[in-house]
Write an enzyme that holds these catalytic residues in place. Structure first.
Site, mmCIF file in Angstrom:
data_model
loop_
_atom_site.group_PDB
_atom_site.id
_atom_site.type_symbol
_atom_site.label_atom_id
_atom_site.label_comp_id
_atom_site.label_asym_id
_atom_site.label_seq_id
_atom_site.Cartn_x
_atom_site.Cartn_y
_atom_site.Cartn_z
ATOM 1 N N GLY A 107 1.319 -45.278 -22.711
ATOM 2 C CA GLY A 107 0.043 -45.985 -22.809
ATOM 3 C C GLY A 107 0.043 -46.954 -23.974
ATOM 4 O O GLY A 107 -0.411 -48.091 -23.854
ATOM 5 N N GLY A 136 1.826 -38.597 -23.850
ATOM 6 C CA GLY A 136 2.349 -38.174 -25.137
ATOM 7 C C GLY A 136 3.725 -38.740 -25.442
ATOM 8 O O GLY A 136 4.336 -38.371 -26.440
ATOM 9 N N TYR A 152 -9.579 -37.848 -12.741
ATOM 10 C CA TYR A 152 -9.672 -37.531 -14.168
ATOM 11 C C TYR A 152 -11.064 -37.860 -14.714
ATOM 12 O O TYR A 152 -11.605 -37.127 -15.545
ATOM 13 C CB TYR A 152 -8.603 -38.319 -14.941
ATOM 14 C CG TYR A 152 -8.704 -38.181 -16.434
ATOM 15 C CD1 TYR A 152 -8.254 -37.030 -17.082
ATOM 16 C CD2 TYR A 152 -9.266 -39.195 -17.210
ATOM 17 C CE1 TYR A 152 -8.358 -36.893 -18.456
ATOM 18 C CE2 TYR A 152 -9.372 -39.066 -18.588
ATOM 19 C CZ TYR A 152 -8.920 -37.917 -19.196
ATOM 20 O OH TYR A 152 -9.028 -37.787 -20.562
ATOM 21 N N GLY A 199 4.215 -42.194 -25.431
ATOM 22 C CA GLY A 199 4.051 -43.569 -25.897
ATOM 23 C C GLY A 199 3.926 -44.601 -24.795
ATOM 24 O O GLY A 199 3.895 -45.798 -25.080
ATOM 25 N N GLU A 208 -9.017 -53.239 -16.993
ATOM 26 C CA GLU A 208 -9.859 -52.481 -16.082
ATOM 27 C C GLU A 208 -9.443 -51.014 -16.034
ATOM 28 O O GLU A 208 -10.288 -50.130 -16.102
ATOM 29 C CB GLU A 208 -9.796 -53.091 -14.674
ATOM 30 C CG GLU A 208 -10.593 -52.349 -13.631
ATOM 31 C CD GLU A 208 -12.101 -52.354 -13.874
ATOM 32 O OE1 GLU A 208 -12.777 -51.479 -13.317
ATOM 33 O OE2 GLU A 208 -12.604 -53.213 -14.624
ATOM 34 N N TYR A 241 -7.371 -45.006 -28.849
ATOM 35 C CA TYR A 241 -7.687 -46.435 -29.029
ATOM 36 C C TYR A 241 -7.992 -46.751 -30.488
ATOM 37 O O TYR A 241 -7.576 -47.782 -31.002
ATOM 38 C CB TYR A 241 -8.849 -46.842 -28.126
ATOM 39 C CG TYR A 241 -8.560 -46.702 -26.650
ATOM 40 C CD1 TYR A 241 -7.302 -46.997 -26.117
ATOM 41 C CD2 TYR A 241 -9.541 -46.265 -25.773
ATOM 42 C CE1 TYR A 241 -7.042 -46.870 -24.761
ATOM 43 C CE2 TYR A 241 -9.292 -46.130 -24.414
ATOM 44 C CZ TYR A 241 -8.041 -46.439 -23.913
ATOM 45 O OH TYR A 241 -7.784 -46.314 -22.574
#
Length: 181
Positions: free
Chosen positions: A112, A108, A40, A110, A98, A146
């Site tokens: 993360g 999408g 990615y 939730g 890290e 973030y």
């Protein structure tokens, strides 16, 4: 770090999803996700770590890297790998994230966000003064994500690194009174 200090948490309303501390059996999945993250980030050939490296640093005699996973229906679909840092200004440890990665097909939902909340709670529980990470400047979706959680850029600070040949060259320099190597 013991499992008691970071219990598995079932997501409310979604008992098939758990966030839990990584275990030795998760190493192949963690390695797979690290490789997917490198892909990615447009650095697929940068991963030289092998599963045994993760086992050593996460589950060896002196663990220095820790991890949480998102598990859905018994399959690891996301991870957060972190370690401790230290602030001389606050006199306390901090938590340094890290890697955070969720498989694209599971984004999408939730996961993360829940990993970041889990780590923030851990930092508060342990009295850590900071929770920090870096993000590539082109990664707008992550930057926006973030920011939505209250993160802010440390614009005056830039990351510095020596690695590979530069690291070896720096280590080979003599200290003030040493003869050249």
């Amino acid at each position: 770090m013991s499992a008691e200090s970071s219990p598995a948490v079932d997501r409310p309303g979604d008992s098939a999803v758990r966030i839990r501390l990584a275990e030795p059996g998760d190493v192949p999945d963690l390695h797979r996700l690290i490789c997917a993250l490198a892909e990615y980030e447009k650095e697929p050939d940068a991963v030289v770590a092998v599963p045994d490296d993760l086992t050593r640093v996460m589950f060896g005699d002196h663990p220095s890297v820790f991890g949480h996973v998102v598990e859905e229906d018994g399959r690891v679909v996301g991870m957060a790998l972190w370690f401790l840092n230290y602030s001389t200004w606050t006199g306390r440890n901090g938590l340094y994230l890290e890697d955070l990665f969720i498989e694209p097909e599971h984004r999408g939902r939730g996961f993360g966000r829940d990993l970041l909340i889990t780590l923030a709670r851990l930092a508060i529980e342990r009295g850590y003064s900071r929770f920090e990470w870096t993000v590539l400047d082109w990664n707008t979706p992550s930057l926006d994500f973030y920011r939505s959680l209250g993160a802010f850029a440390m614009d005056e600070w830039t990351v510095q690194r020596v690695d590979d040949h530069a690291l070896a060259a720096l280590a080979a320099l003599p200290l003030g009174s040493e003869p050249p190597l």
